[in-house]
Design a protein around this motif. Sequence first.
Motif, PDB file in Angstrom:
ATOM      1  N   LYS A  64      66.757 -68.773   7.853  1.00  0.00           N
ATOM      2  CA  LYS A  64      67.880 -69.207   7.519  1.00  0.00           C
ATOM      3  C   LYS A  64      69.024 -68.480   8.298  1.00  0.00           C
ATOM      4  CE  LYS A  64      71.674 -68.997   3.754  1.00  0.00           C
ATOM      5  NZ  LYS A  64      72.723 -68.802   4.349  1.00  0.00           N
ATOM      6  N   PRO A  65      69.081 -67.361   8.892  1.00  0.00           N
ATOM      7  CA  PRO A  65      69.695 -66.948   9.910  1.00  0.00           C
ATOM      8  C   PRO A  65      69.587 -67.492  11.475  1.00  0.00           C
ATOM      9  CG  PRO A  65      68.607 -65.169   9.176  1.00  0.00           C
ATOM     10  CD  PRO A  65      68.230 -66.209   8.320  1.00  0.00           C
ATOM     11  N   LEU A  66      68.263 -67.707  11.627  1.00  0.00           N
ATOM     12  CA  LEU A  66      67.712 -68.704  12.859  1.00  0.00           C
ATOM     13  C   LEU A  66      68.257 -69.828  12.800  1.00  0.00           C
ATOM     14  CD1 LEU A  66      66.061 -69.010  15.452  1.00  0.00           C
ATOM     15  CD2 LEU A  66      63.977 -69.581  14.094  1.00  0.00           C
ATOM     16  N   ARG A  67      68.335 -70.593  11.677  1.00  0.00           N
ATOM     17  CA  ARG A  67      68.843 -72.041  11.871  1.00  0.00           C
ATOM     18  C   ARG A  67      70.585 -71.857  11.865  1.00  0.00           C
ATOM     19  NH1 ARG A  67      64.812 -72.108   7.893  1.00  0.00           N
ATOM     20  NH2 ARG A  67      63.441 -73.963   8.059  1.00  0.00           N
ATOM     21  N   GLU A  68      70.991 -70.786  11.308  1.00  0.00           N
ATOM     22  CA  GLU A  68      72.693 -70.605  11.685  1.00  0.00           C
ATOM     23  C   GLU A  68      72.772 -70.401  13.094  1.00  0.00           C
ATOM     24  OE1 GLU A  68      73.478 -67.264   9.038  1.00  0.00           O
ATOM     25  OE2 GLU A  68      73.327 -68.712   7.239  1.00  0.00           O
ATOM     26  N   ALA A  69      71.824 -69.652  13.562  1.00  0.00           N
ATOM     27  CA  ALA A  69      71.822 -69.393  15.236  1.00  0.00           C
ATOM     28  C   ALA A  69      71.935 -70.688  16.119  1.00  0.00           C
ATOM     29  CB  ALA A  69      70.952 -68.549  15.677  1.00  0.00           C
ATOM     30  N   VAL A  70      70.962 -71.610  15.535  1.00  0.00           N
ATOM     31  CA  VAL A  70      70.875 -72.816  16.242  1.00  0.00           C
ATOM     32  C   VAL A  70      71.645 -73.985  15.825  1.00  0.00           C
ATOM     33  CG1 VAL A  70      68.464 -72.082  17.455  1.00  0.00           C
ATOM     34  CG2 VAL A  70      68.706 -73.466  15.386  1.00  0.00           C
ATOM     35  N   GLU A  71      72.452 -73.805  14.790  1.00  0.00           N
ATOM     36  CA  GLU A  71      73.262 -75.034  14.059  1.00  0.00           C
ATOM     37  C   GLU A  71      72.439 -76.041  13.762  1.00  0.00           C
ATOM     38  OE1 GLU A  71      76.872 -76.236  15.996  1.00  0.00           O
ATOM     39  OE2 GLU A  71      77.296 -74.053  16.073  1.00  0.00           O
ATOM     40  N   LYS A  72      72.152 -76.044  12.488  1.00  0.00           N
ATOM     41  CA  LYS A  72      71.476 -77.060  11.647  1.00  0.00           C
ATOM     42  C   LYS A  72      69.674 -76.615  11.471  1.00  0.00           C
ATOM     43  CE  LYS A  72      70.774 -81.887  10.445  1.00  0.00           C
ATOM     44  NZ  LYS A  72      70.704 -82.985  10.704  1.00  0.00           N
ATOM     45  N   GLY A  73      68.980 -77.115  11.881  1.00  0.00           N
ATOM     46  CA  GLY A  73      67.527 -76.732  11.711  1.00  0.00           C
ATOM     47  C   GLY A  73      67.035 -77.088  10.412  1.00  0.00           C
ATOM     48  N   ALA A  74      66.818 -78.401  10.525  1.00  0.00           N
ATOM     49  CA  ALA A  74      66.383 -79.282   9.206  1.00  0.00           C
ATOM     50  C   ALA A  74      64.903 -79.054   9.015  1.00  0.00           C
ATOM     51  CB  ALA A  74      66.789 -80.745   9.280  1.00  0.00           C
ATOM     52  N   ALA A  75      64.186 -78.861  10.023  1.00  0.00           N
ATOM     53  CA  ALA A  75      62.769 -78.859   9.971  1.00  0.00           C
ATOM     54  C   ALA A  75      62.175 -77.527   9.724  1.00  0.00           C
ATOM     55  CB  ALA A  75      62.062 -79.299  11.261  1.00  0.00           C
ATOM     56  N   LEU A  76      60.844 -77.121   9.325  1.00  0.00           N
ATOM     57  CA  LEU A  76      60.601 -75.819   8.943  1.00  0.00           C
ATOM     58  C   LEU A  76      60.260 -75.240  10.589  1.00  0.00           C
ATOM     59  CD1 LEU A  76      57.540 -76.667   6.448  1.00  0.00           C
ATOM     60  CD2 LEU A  76      59.647 -75.271   6.118  1.00  0.00           C
ATOM     61  N   VAL A  77      60.258 -74.254  10.634  1.00  0.00           N
ATOM     62  CA  VAL A  77      60.210 -73.313  11.685  1.00  0.00           C
ATOM     63  C   VAL A  77      58.575 -72.944  12.143  1.00  0.00           C
ATOM     64  CG1 VAL A  77      60.802 -71.242  13.085  1.00  0.00           C
ATOM     65  CG2 VAL A  77      62.358 -72.387  11.310  1.00  0.00           C
ATOM     66  N   PRO A  78      57.981 -73.631  13.187  1.00  0.00           N
ATOM     67  CA  PRO A  78      56.602 -73.390  13.186  1.00  0.00           C
ATOM     68  C   PRO A  78      56.154 -71.671  13.683  1.00  0.00           C
ATOM     69  CG  PRO A  78      57.411 -75.096  14.745  1.00  0.00           C
ATOM     70  CD  PRO A  78      58.493 -74.433  13.949  1.00  0.00           C
ATOM     71  N   SER A  79      55.334 -71.333  13.038  1.00  0.00           N
ATOM     72  CA  SER A  79      55.050 -69.791  13.107  1.00  0.00           C
ATOM     73  C   SER A  79      53.860 -69.464  13.453  1.00  0.00           C
ATOM     74  CB  SER A  79      55.598 -69.125  11.768  1.00  0.00           C
ATOM     75  OG  SER A  79      54.685 -69.552  10.550  1.00  0.00           O
ATOM     76  N   SER A  80      53.401 -68.216  13.687  1.00  0.00           N
ATOM     77  CA  SER A  80      52.256 -67.739  13.910  1.00  0.00           C
ATOM     78  C   SER A  80      52.079 -66.362  14.036  1.00  0.00           C
ATOM     79  CB  SER A  80      51.228 -67.942  15.312  1.00  0.00           C
ATOM     80  OG  SER A  80      51.954 -67.298  16.306  1.00  0.00           O
ATOM     81  N   LYS A  81      51.053 -65.730  13.371  1.00  0.00           N
ATOM     82  CA  LYS A  81      50.777 -64.268  13.114  1.00  0.00           C
ATOM     83  C   LYS A  81      49.554 -63.725  13.459  1.00  0.00           C
ATOM     84  CE  LYS A  81      51.884 -65.336   8.882  1.00  0.00           C
ATOM     85  NZ  LYS A  81      51.762 -66.616   9.191  1.00  0.00           N
ATOM     86  N   ARG A  82      49.540 -62.500  13.939  1.00  0.00           N
ATOM     87  CA  ARG A  82      48.148 -62.073  14.243  1.00  0.00           C
ATOM     88  C   ARG A  82      48.428 -60.364  14.177  1.00  0.00           C
ATOM     89  NH1 ARG A  82      46.557 -63.189  20.567  1.00  0.00           N
ATOM     90  NH2 ARG A  82      44.644 -62.435  19.535  1.00  0.00           N
ATOM     91  N   ARG A  83      47.200 -59.774  14.598  1.00  0.00           N
ATOM     92  CA  ARG A  83      47.021 -58.047  14.661  1.00  0.00           C
ATOM     93  C   ARG A  83      46.439 -57.988  15.869  1.00  0.00           C
ATOM     94  NH1 ARG A  83      43.675 -56.723  10.438  1.00  0.00           N
ATOM     95  NH2 ARG A  83      45.377 -56.110   9.074  1.00  0.00           N
TER      96      ARG A  83
END
Length: 194
Positions: A105-124
């Motif tokens: 949500k705050p990332l979408r506010e930073a880029v104004e809109k952002g209707a799509a899911l934010v792609p993500s990855s995680k690892r150790r």
Amino acid sequence: MKAEIRKLAVFVEELHREMDRPVSPPSRKACAVAVIRNPFAGRYVEDLGDLIEIGAELGGLLGKRCVEALGIPPQAAESYGKAALVGEDGELEHAAAILHPALGKPLREAVEKGAALVPSSKRRGGPGVVLDIPLGHKDAAYVRSHFDGMQVWLNDSPRADEIMVAVAVTDSGRPLARIGGLQAHEIEGRDGLR
């Protein structure tokens, strides 16, 4: 701020030529990284609410840093992505708690809109491990020209009791994109897909 930040770093990648062809205007990607203390390192904790709150803080902070680094107005951002690298005393669920419930949500506010899911990855991993940040168009997931990625690593991060959290933002799609599909100028941006 709930996040105990040890380090912040911002990187900008600007591509001027691809396959000996000019890329004009240059394709630009920015990545902002926060290295934070993992409050749950070395122990199992059922309630990960503190990490969810940290994710909300970092989504806005890192998203704004990316937009500022690109020198664009927020609405000119085209793609985004997020990723987290947990040190060896943490677990992947710690990365998930930061990335998924509240960072978007705050990332979408930073880029104004952002209707799509934010792609993500995680690892150790430990210091110097490469973190891949997947990218996709911020308003329409089906825009193939914006399927991309960015890599980031820090030689001293994450330490065993840390988490490295990264957000990437672009001002364009891949250079010389030509595999068809929905074009950026055709986006409706209502459902996050088209």
